[in-house]
Design a protein around this motif. Structure first.
Motif, PDB file in Angstrom:
ATOM      1  N   LYS A   1      15.511   2.481  30.068  1.00 29.15           N
ATOM      2  CA  LYS A   1      14.278   2.815  29.331  1.00 29.15           C
ATOM      3  C   LYS A   1      13.325   3.628  30.202  1.00 29.15           C
ATOM      4  O   LYS A   1      12.439   4.304  29.709  1.00 29.15           O
ATOM      5  CB  LYS A   1      13.574   1.562  28.803  1.00 29.15           C
ATOM      6  N   ALA A   2      13.520   3.541  31.510  1.00 28.24           N
ATOM      7  CA  ALA A   2      12.623   4.257  32.419  1.00 28.24           C
ATOM      8  C   ALA A   2      13.255   5.542  32.931  1.00 28.24           C
ATOM      9  O   ALA A   2      12.799   6.112  33.911  1.00 28.24           O
ATOM     10  CB  ALA A   2      12.254   3.350  33.585  1.00 28.24           C
ATOM     11  N   LYS A   3      14.326   5.991  32.255  1.00 24.38           N
ATOM     12  CA  LYS A   3      14.972   7.234  32.691  1.00 24.38           C
ATOM     13  C   LYS A   3      14.947   8.238  31.547  1.00 24.38           C
ATOM     14  O   LYS A   3      15.242   7.886  30.401  1.00 24.38           O
ATOM     15  CB  LYS A   3      16.431   6.958  33.082  1.00 24.38           C
ATOM     16  N   PRO A   4      14.581   9.498  31.877  1.00 19.92           N
ATOM     17  CA  PRO A   4      14.593  10.492  30.808  1.00 19.92           C
ATOM     18  C   PRO A   4      15.992  10.579  30.198  1.00 19.92           C
ATOM     19  O   PRO A   4      16.988  10.464  30.917  1.00 19.92           O
ATOM     20  CB  PRO A   4      14.219  11.805  31.528  1.00 19.92           C
ATOM     21  N   ILE A   5      16.045  10.751  28.900  1.00 22.99           N
ATOM     22  CA  ILE A   5      17.282  10.777  28.105  1.00 22.99           C
ATOM     23  C   ILE A   5      17.905   9.379  27.999  1.00 22.99           C
ATOM     24  O   ILE A   5      18.392   9.005  26.941  1.00 22.99           O
ATOM     25  CB  ILE A   5      18.348  11.798  28.650  1.00 22.99           C
ATOM     26  N   GLY A   6      17.850   8.586  29.065  1.00 16.05           N
ATOM     27  CA  GLY A   6      18.426   7.238  29.035  1.00 16.05           C
ATOM     28  C   GLY A   6      17.798   6.428  27.908  1.00 16.05           C
ATOM     29  O   GLY A   6      18.501   5.715  27.173  1.00 16.05           O
ATOM     30  N   ASP A   7      16.481   6.538  27.745  1.00 16.02           N
ATOM     31  CA  ASP A   7      15.787   5.796  26.695  1.00 16.02           C
ATOM     32  C   ASP A   7      16.267   6.218  25.304  1.00 16.02           C
ATOM     33  O   ASP A   7      16.559   5.390  24.444  1.00 16.02           O
ATOM     34  CB  ASP A   7      14.249   5.962  26.830  1.00 16.02           C
ATOM     35  N   ILE A   8      16.410   7.536  25.112  1.00 17.77           N
ATOM     36  CA  ILE A   8      16.837   8.027  23.791  1.00 17.77           C
ATOM     37  C   ILE A   8      18.294   7.621  23.532  1.00 17.77           C
ATOM     38  O   ILE A   8      18.633   7.157  22.443  1.00 17.77           O
ATOM     39  CB  ILE A   8      16.700   9.562  23.694  1.00 17.77           C
ATOM     40  N   LEU A   9      19.121   7.784  24.571  1.00 18.69           N
ATOM     41  CA  LEU A   9      20.540   7.446  24.396  1.00 18.69           C
ATOM     42  C   LEU A   9      20.727   5.980  23.994  1.00 18.69           C
ATOM     43  O   LEU A   9      21.493   5.666  23.092  1.00 18.69           O
ATOM     44  CB  LEU A   9      21.311   7.706  25.693  1.00 18.69           C
ATOM     45  N   CYS A  10      20.005   5.086  24.684  1.00 20.21           N
ATOM     46  CA  CYS A  10      20.152   3.650  24.375  1.00 20.21           C
ATOM     47  C   CYS A  10      19.734   3.350  22.947  1.00 20.21           C
ATOM     48  O   CYS A  10      20.433   2.646  22.219  1.00 20.21           O
ATOM     49  CB  CYS A  10      19.263   2.812  25.291  1.00 20.21           C
ATOM     50  N   ASN A  11      18.587   3.867  22.550  1.00 22.89           N
ATOM     51  CA  ASN A  11      18.099   3.544  21.211  1.00 22.89           C
ATOM     52  C   ASN A  11      18.953   4.183  20.130  1.00 22.89           C
ATOM     53  O   ASN A  11      19.189   3.581  19.081  1.00 22.89           O
ATOM     54  CB  ASN A  11      16.631   3.946  21.072  1.00 22.89           C
TER      55      ASN A  11
ATOM     56  N   TYR B   1      20.725  -5.035  27.264  1.00 26.72           N
ATOM     57  CA  TYR B   1      20.552  -5.451  28.663  1.00 26.72           C
ATOM     58  C   TYR B   1      20.253  -4.254  29.562  1.00 26.72           C
ATOM     59  O   TYR B   1      19.251  -4.241  30.283  1.00 26.72           O
ATOM     60  CB  TYR B   1      21.819  -6.179  29.154  1.00 26.72           C
ATOM     61  N   ILE B   2      21.092  -3.219  29.491  1.00 21.37           N
ATOM     62  CA  ILE B   2      20.905  -2.094  30.431  1.00 21.37           C
ATOM     63  C   ILE B   2      19.679  -1.256  30.080  1.00 21.37           C
ATOM     64  O   ILE B   2      19.181  -0.519  30.914  1.00 21.37           O
ATOM     65  CB  ILE B   2      22.167  -1.190  30.542  1.00 21.37           C
ATOM     66  N   TYR B   3      19.194  -1.392  28.847  1.00 23.27           N
ATOM     67  CA  TYR B   3      17.978  -0.662  28.473  1.00 23.27           C
ATOM     68  C   TYR B   3      16.782  -1.162  29.287  1.00 23.27           C
ATOM     69  O   TYR B   3      16.003  -0.367  29.808  1.00 23.27           O
ATOM     70  CB  TYR B   3      17.719  -0.860  26.977  1.00 23.27           C
ATOM     71  N   SER B   4      16.673  -2.470  29.421  1.00 20.78           N
ATOM     72  CA  SER B   4      15.476  -3.033  30.051  1.00 20.78           C
ATOM     73  C   SER B   4      15.668  -3.441  31.509  1.00 20.78           C
ATOM     74  O   SER B   4      14.766  -3.279  32.326  1.00 20.78           O
ATOM     75  CB  SER B   4      15.022  -4.281  29.286  1.00 20.78           C
ATOM     76  N   MET B   5      16.848  -4.003  31.802  1.00 23.85           N
ATOM     77  CA  MET B   5      16.987  -4.710  33.081  1.00 23.85           C
ATOM     78  C   MET B   5      17.467  -3.818  34.222  1.00 23.85           C
ATOM     79  O   MET B   5      18.306  -2.946  34.021  1.00 23.85           O
ATOM     80  CB  MET B   5      17.983  -5.875  32.916  1.00 23.85           C
TER      81      MET B   5
ATOM     82  N   ALA C   1      11.405  -7.863  31.889  1.00 20.92           N
ATOM     83  CA  ALA C   1      11.466  -6.700  32.781  1.00 20.92           C
ATOM     84  C   ALA C   1      10.176  -5.892  32.755  1.00 20.92           C
ATOM     85  O   ALA C   1       9.870  -5.175  33.707  1.00 20.92           O
ATOM     86  CB  ALA C   1      12.649  -5.822  32.383  1.00 20.92           C
ATOM     87  N   ASP C   2       9.415  -6.001  31.657  1.00 19.52           N
ATOM     88  CA  ASP C   2       8.198  -5.180  31.510  1.00 19.52           C
ATOM     89  C   ASP C   2       6.926  -5.941  31.842  1.00 19.52           C
ATOM     90  O   ASP C   2       5.826  -5.430  31.590  1.00 19.52           O
ATOM     91  CB  ASP C   2       8.067  -4.670  30.057  1.00 19.52           C
ATOM     92  N   LYS C   3       7.031  -7.127  32.397  1.00 21.37           N
ATOM     93  CA  LYS C   3       5.808  -7.955  32.481  1.00 21.37           C
ATOM     94  C   LYS C   3       4.683  -7.270  33.287  1.00 21.37           C
ATOM     95  O   LYS C   3       3.520  -7.370  32.922  1.00 21.37           O
ATOM     96  CB  LYS C   3       6.115  -9.354  33.001  1.00 21.37           C
ATOM     97  N   ASN C   4       5.074  -6.514  34.317  1.00 17.90           N
ATOM     98  CA  ASN C   4       4.025  -5.860  35.119  1.00 17.90           C
ATOM     99  C   ASN C   4       3.482  -4.587  34.482  1.00 17.90           C
ATOM    100  O   ASN C   4       2.494  -4.035  34.944  1.00 17.90           O
ATOM    101  CB  ASN C   4       4.553  -5.540  36.523  1.00 17.90           C
ATOM    102  N   VAL C   5       4.158  -4.118  33.455  1.00 14.81           N
ATOM    103  CA  VAL C   5       3.702  -2.935  32.727  1.00 14.81           C
ATOM    104  C   VAL C   5       2.891  -3.396  31.514  1.00 14.81           C
ATOM    105  O   VAL C   5       1.817  -2.875  31.225  1.00 14.81           O
ATOM    106  CB  VAL C   5       4.921  -2.116  32.234  1.00 14.81           C
TER     107      VAL C   5
ATOM    108  N   SER D   1      16.516 -10.838  19.511  1.00 13.69           N
ATOM    109  CA  SER D   1      15.787 -11.810  20.334  1.00 13.69           C
ATOM    110  C   SER D   1      16.193 -11.652  21.794  1.00 13.69           C
ATOM    111  O   SER D   1      15.345 -11.594  22.688  1.00 13.69           O
ATOM    112  CB  SER D   1      16.090 -13.238  19.883  1.00 13.69           C
ATOM    113  N   PHE D   2      17.499 -11.573  22.037  1.00 13.66           N
ATOM    114  CA  PHE D   2      18.029 -11.392  23.397  1.00 13.66           C
ATOM    115  C   PHE D   2      17.413 -10.129  24.031  1.00 13.66           C
ATOM    116  O   PHE D   2      16.854 -10.172  25.127  1.00 13.66           O
ATOM    117  CB  PHE D   2      19.552 -11.279  23.302  1.00 13.66           C
ATOM    118  N   SER D   3      17.475  -9.016  23.309  1.00 14.76           N
ATOM    119  CA  SER D   3      17.003  -7.743  23.868  1.00 14.76           C
ATOM    120  C   SER D   3      15.498  -7.762  24.122  1.00 14.76           C
ATOM    121  O   SER D   3      15.030  -7.243  25.134  1.00 14.76           O
ATOM    122  CB  SER D   3      17.329  -6.592  22.917  1.00 14.76           C
TER     123      SER D   3
END
Ligand code: GPP
Ligand code: MG
Length: 291
Positions: A135-145, A125-129, A59-63, A50-52
């Motif tokens: 989430k908006a960085k190459p590899i960063g998205d895969i690493l977080c998940n 937190y760092i994935y979205s915010m 953070a994604d509202k404009n997308v 829920s938090f995430s």
């Protein structure tokens, strides 16, 4: 239409993390578990999700407002912050209440579980915010998940504490990264339009999907070792995972037409949910010594 809280929390999308958590729970379960630990661990899991997801909606509202409803648990243009049904301040407050609940209940499960929930909360937190917004960085998205999926698997294991072996844990990380790849590729057009540089946008859908092959090769290698040296339980698990992962990798690569991946979300959500149920039931069978 579903309630505004349902569209904020997106419980259907949690299924992707429920599976590693449930597999961990089933595999780690022993007859020594106290039932409240299970109950509290599922509260902590749901609160982490829920938090995430609330932070993600913020953070994604404009997308999200440009989403066309394709390949996701819901049409994100109707998420409650985009529609204005829930204010940003209220969402932020809710997210911090869930953060607190996740940490509070995790404390009563065990120390490893508590530390892991703290870490996955940080990852959420760092994935979205911003400023990191991985989430908006190459590899960063895969690493977080991969980190979140792998660690929530270990958290599940730690409830009962059996099978906490490095090779099994490494296998869980590899498997999470394999199954996460198609989900970024289905988001490709949407993310590209929104100007988000995910791994799929950066490397191209074809190259990223191709990366599933060496990862699947590695998983097969781990599976074969477990098949050779593992106990009966691990042997069955390795066979099941290999039967499921190899065709999934092939199908994901075949279903890419141009830059669009034609995989309906239910091809991931339905088997993941069914498997999660099976592993939870399996855990209870072990706890109550049914067989
Ligand atoms: C949504 O991400 C996914 C999450 C918020 C899960 C939490 C992630 C962790 C790493 C803990 P997204 O914005 O990429 O997908 P969608 O477009 O479906 O919102
Ligand atoms: Mg999002």
């Amino acid at each position: 239409m579903k309630s505004k809280y349902f569209r904020l929390l997106r419980p259907v999308a949690w299924i992707t993390f429920l599976l590693p958590f449930s597999i961990g729970f089933g595999l780690g379960a022993t007859s020594d578990i106290i039932l409240f630990q299970i109950f509290f661990s599922f509260i902590a899991f749901s609160s982490w999700m829920s938090f995430s997801f609330i932070l993600n909606a913020l953070a994604d509202k404009n997308v999200d407002k440009f989403h066309d409803g394709r390949s996701k648990d819901m049409n994100l243009a109707y998420q409650s912050i985009v529609t204005g049904e829930i204010s940003e301040n209220k969402a932020l407050l809710l997210s911090f209440i869930f953060l607190f609940i996740s940490i509070f209940f995790a404390w009563f499960v065990n120390t490893i579980f508590f530390v892991l929930i703290l870490i996955v909360d940080v990852v959420g937190y760092i994935y979205s915010m911003p400023p990191m917004r991985l989430k908006a960085k190459p590899i960063g998205d895969i690493l977080c998940n991969t980190t979140a999926g792998g660690l929530i698997f270990v958290a599940g294991l730690s409830i009962g504490g059996e099978n906490m072996q490095p090779l099994i844990i490494f296998g869980a990380f590899v498997m999470t990264s394999i199954f996460y790849i198609p989900t970024i590729v289905t988001d490709y057009e949407f993310d590209k339009k929104a100007g988000i540089k995910t791994s799929a946008v950066y490397f191209s859908p074809k190259k990223l999907l191709w990366a599933m092959y060496p990862l699947t090769g590695l998983l097969i290698f781990i599976g074969i070792i477990l098949l050779l040296i593992g106990n009966f339980e691990l042997k069955i698990l390795s066979i099941l995972i290999l039967i499921y992962t190899l065709p999934s990798t092939l199908v994901a690569n075949i279903r890419l037409k141009g830059e669009r991946l034609f995989v309906h979300e239910n091809w991931i959500l339905v088997p993941f949910l069914l498997l999660s149920f099976l592993f939870v039931i399996y855990g209870f069978i072990k706890i109550f010594n049914v067989i």
